[in-house]
Design a protein around this motif. Structure first.
Motif, PDB file in Angstrom:
ATOM      1  N   ASP A  15       0.839  -1.195   0.000  1.00  0.00           N
ATOM      2  CA  ASP A  15       0.000   0.000   0.000  1.00  0.00           C
ATOM      3  C   ASP A  15       0.881   1.255   0.000  1.00  0.00           C
ATOM      4  O   ASP A  15       2.105   1.181   0.027  1.00  0.00           O
ATOM      5  N   LYS A  16       0.192   2.391  -0.039  1.00  0.00           N
ATOM      6  CA  LYS A  16       0.869   3.683  -0.146  1.00  0.00           C
ATOM      7  C   LYS A  16       1.949   3.852   0.926  1.00  0.00           C
ATOM      8  O   LYS A  16       3.081   4.229   0.623  1.00  0.00           O
ATOM      9  N   GLU A  17       1.618   3.567   2.190  1.00  0.00           N
ATOM     10  CA  GLU A  17       2.578   3.777   3.286  1.00  0.00           C
ATOM     11  C   GLU A  17       3.822   2.923   3.062  1.00  0.00           C
ATOM     12  O   GLU A  17       4.944   3.384   3.225  1.00  0.00           O
ATOM     13  N   GLN A  43       2.422  -5.630  -6.233  1.00  0.00           N
ATOM     14  CA  GLN A  43       1.872  -5.237  -4.937  1.00  0.00           C
ATOM     15  C   GLN A  43       0.977  -6.309  -4.356  1.00  0.00           C
ATOM     16  O   GLN A  43       0.086  -6.820  -5.035  1.00  0.00           O
ATOM     17  N   LEU A  80       4.721   3.119  -9.533  1.00  0.00           N
ATOM     18  CA  LEU A  80       4.328   3.771  -8.282  1.00  0.00           C
ATOM     19  C   LEU A  80       5.541   4.036  -7.392  1.00  0.00           C
ATOM     20  O   LEU A  80       5.657   5.103  -6.777  1.00  0.00           O
ATOM     21  N   ALA A  84       6.985   7.599  -5.987  1.00  0.00           N
ATOM     22  CA  ALA A  84       7.204   7.882  -4.567  1.00  0.00           C
ATOM     23  C   ALA A  84       8.612   8.437  -4.347  1.00  0.00           C
ATOM     24  O   ALA A  84       8.798   9.375  -3.561  1.00  0.00           O
TER      25      ALA A  84
ATOM     26  N   LYS B  53      -4.530   5.309  -7.813  1.00  0.00           N
ATOM     27  CA  LYS B  53      -3.338   4.764  -7.161  1.00  0.00           C
ATOM     28  C   LYS B  53      -2.182   5.773  -7.242  1.00  0.00           C
ATOM     29  O   LYS B  53      -1.466   5.992  -6.264  1.00  0.00           O
ATOM     30  N   GLU B  56      -2.619   8.804  -4.976  1.00  0.00           N
ATOM     31  CA  GLU B  56      -2.279   8.537  -3.570  1.00  0.00           C
ATOM     32  C   GLU B  56      -0.804   8.811  -3.300  1.00  0.00           C
ATOM     33  O   GLU B  56      -0.420   9.198  -2.212  1.00  0.00           O
ATOM     34  N   ILE B  57       0.019   8.546  -4.303  1.00  0.00           N
ATOM     35  CA  ILE B  57       1.471   8.682  -4.142  1.00  0.00           C
ATOM     36  C   ILE B  57       1.916  10.115  -4.380  1.00  0.00           C
ATOM     37  O   ILE B  57       2.763  10.642  -3.672  1.00  0.00           O
ATOM     38  N   SER B  58       1.360  10.749  -5.414  1.00  0.00           N
ATOM     39  CA  SER B  58       1.864  12.067  -5.804  1.00  0.00           C
ATOM     40  C   SER B  58       0.760  12.894  -6.435  1.00  0.00           C
ATOM     41  O   SER B  58      -0.048  12.398  -7.225  1.00  0.00           O
TER      42      SER B  58
END
Lengths: 403, 403
Positions: A15-17, A43, A80, A84, B53, B56-58
């Motif tokens: 997940d995102k975290e 993921q 993703l 990040a 998705k 959520e990250i950026s």
């Protein structure tokens, strides 16, 4: 300044975290002046979700199309993760299997790596990018997407480390390293600081589940320094490398495997070619056999016993019964209530007392042994599944493998 | 025996049932002896889910990484569709944008196609495969994945049809074809059997929403026979092609667009370069301008009014206000409660009475006109948003566009 390959599994980017946690860890390594290549899996449940989508369409989908489908999972995570890293202010670029030139043979769903042309990665590293590579996937000579099968992302990471001449290949997982026994069963199992490739191979194939065998084999072949460590803390982890002088420590660890079924063919005529008939039949049908024992029966007859995974037992029995006359056995027995427990250690080969100490430990715990198999650096026994936990603890006590 | 390209949108492959419906339709064409190339978009909400998705990250993810991410959507649908065709007993192979050699420029998220090397597709067609190609995506000179932006899959289909010299390019959608007006507003709007490329272009850019303009432009350029038809029935659809003798039918259709905001700059000094300053400022900031009108104000001053999409209004106003002194205007007015209604027809240019008939229809319906813009084959008016439906119906009545 070193070149470091870091591999993160699917749960590490679920997940995102977690994606941001992984990104921060990568950046820590990068900030120290290292060149960093990251290999990442799909993921969390993505792969299972994709398999389910395919199962809705077809019970037996084309393997080529499955690879086309499944490879999207890693493509999603690399993009993703690169985002990040950008978001945290560092340069990164994501690359798929075909973009990094990871070439495989043509066997879809379980392809073997044949070549890596690392030009693209080198160029991106020169541009000071953190390079985020999709694990588990490659491209074959037809320019079709292939996947590497179980443990594929570990294998991708080691292969890239070998091709790039990396100084270190770090495999991040949810445990602190390789333990003398499964920490879920032996509460005070010890984490090893160093283990040899061969020992790791024996442990991996026997259910230690930390590193897939293929990746360890490749690391051994190309002498890649491996390190298994946790993505949840900064503990040191376990280094897997070529170790020559391992005589002092006789038994390095205990592994157990609960996915074991035993099949016995009784009263086979004792003439050449029988074993070939049995095991070529199983191999042709994709059934892997683990321990094999052949024993004398009575009146020029012999027995052959072997183990398979539980999911393969029924199919193996059906195949053998359908070929009963060709093989020429009288009776077949099958049961799936077994566990395999093994001790592993490079020093074992020169010390015959090790095996008997293991048997002693089991005897003292009142555990019956159904089969025994030995190699240069391991001793495996087949016991009742219900005794597995007791056996592993008894062996740990005997060899001082627990703290 | 013909070579036919068929394009299916995301809603046509949204779930298992629809995937099989599409597979059956493709197989019908294939069974008639045709070579079939299929272009397909991402399933249902897949693209939106992927965008979420990333969000959520950026807040502002790299466009390159977005293309890496979004292109997985089509890769999933091509593999599933190929599996469904296999399941029905026919040969099929899925190919991504890079596998079919669809090369684009380097502008991520809105790339333009530069070349298609159709060798792989031709080889697969020779092997009697139904070829299922991922729409919306390509590869640039760096071997990076690009996406084609809005309407990208239509564009992919037309480009492939052009590159392969296809006999027909069928665009499957959820309506029966191109109508004289939006059937949701004008209940008895007529479906057209044939429409020219130019007319389709004017209709597409004005909210008819059936075919994206880029695909029509490309079809016109390479003279690709297009057919727009429903994936839900076997009705004939609308053919879009080069038509020379269109004088008989003056007005072909009515389009309306509710996404219109108007901005007026008042009392600008009447000297050269003002329009350039205004519109280059907007273009540099990615704001598309539609209708532009310049009128005389008073005392050597002039007014400039133009329309933008509603979502761009605020940004445009801020940009213009920040540059008020450079541009030199006195006052700025902005409102987003407008609709643009247009009539389109190739015969219009030689018949000035057409525009006045349109204005007459609006006058009779009591609808005030705020702006007028004309081209060779269309007349557009800006009216209050609340009057849009009434206006479209009044115009249909005036020109006998409803049944």
């Amino acid at each position: 300044m070193s070149l470091i390959v870091q591999k993160f599994g699917g749960s590490s980017v679920a997940d995102k975290e977690r994606v941001f946690n992984v990104a921060k860890r990568i950046i820590e390594t990068y900030k120290k002046g290292n060149s960093v290549v990251v290999v990442v899996s799909a993921q969390g449940d993505t792969t299972d979700d994709l398999i389910e989508k395919a199962a809705e369409i077809s019970k037996n989908p084309s393997k080529r199309e499955m690879d086309m489908l499944l490879s999207t999972g890693e493509q999603i995570s690399i993009s993703l993760l690169a985002m990040a890293i950008h978001e945290l202010g560092y340069p990164a670029i994501s690359l798929t299997g075909w973009q990094v030139g990871l070439t495989t043979d043509t066997s879809y769903s379980n392809a073997r790596i044949s070549k890596i042309s690392a030009d693209r990665i080198k160029k991106e590293l020169e541009h000071k990018n953190i390079v985020v590579v999709a694990g588990f996937q490659g491209i074959n000579k037809y320019e079709d997407i292939t996947t590497l099968g179980r443990g594929g992302s570990d294998t991708s990471a080691v292969a890239l480390a070998a091709a790039l001449g990396a100084d270190l290949c770090e495999i991040y997982t949810d445990v602190d390293g390789v333990y003398t026994a499964d920490p879920r069963i032996v509460k005070n199992a010890k984490k090893m600081d160093v283990i040899s490739f061969d020992e790791m191979l024996e442990l991996a194939s026997m259910g230690a589940n930390v590193l897939h065998n293929r990746s360890v084999e490749m690391a051994k072949k190309y002498n890649v320094n491996l390190c298994v460590r946790s993505s949840l803390n900064n503990n040191e982890g376990t280094v897997v490398k070529e170790v020559n002088n391992m005589e002092k420590m006789l038994v390095k660890g205990v592994a157990h495997d609960l996915d074991v079924a035993r099949i016995s063919l009784c009263d086979i005529e004792d003439k050449p070619g029988v074993a070939f008939k049995v095991f070529s039949l199983l191999a042709k049908n994709g059934i892997n056999v683990d321990i094999i024992l052949q024993s004398i029966g009575r009146e020029n007859k012999k027995d052959i016993s072997f183990t398979v995974s539980k999911s393969n037992m029924q199919k193996a029995v059906e195949l053998l019964c359908a070929n009963k006359e060709v093989i020429g056995f009288e009776d077949l027995k099958a049961a799936d209530s077994f566990a395999k427990v093994s001790i592993v250690g490079a020093g074992m080969v020169n010390n015959p007392g090790v095996a008997s100490s293991m048997f002693e430990a089991l005897c003292e715990a009142g555990i019956n042994i159904h089969m025994i198999s030995t190699s240069e650096i391991k001793v495996s026994v087949l016991i009742s599944e219900k005794n597995a936990e007791k056996a592993v603890n008894a062996i740990c006590d005997k060899f001082n493998l627990a703290e």
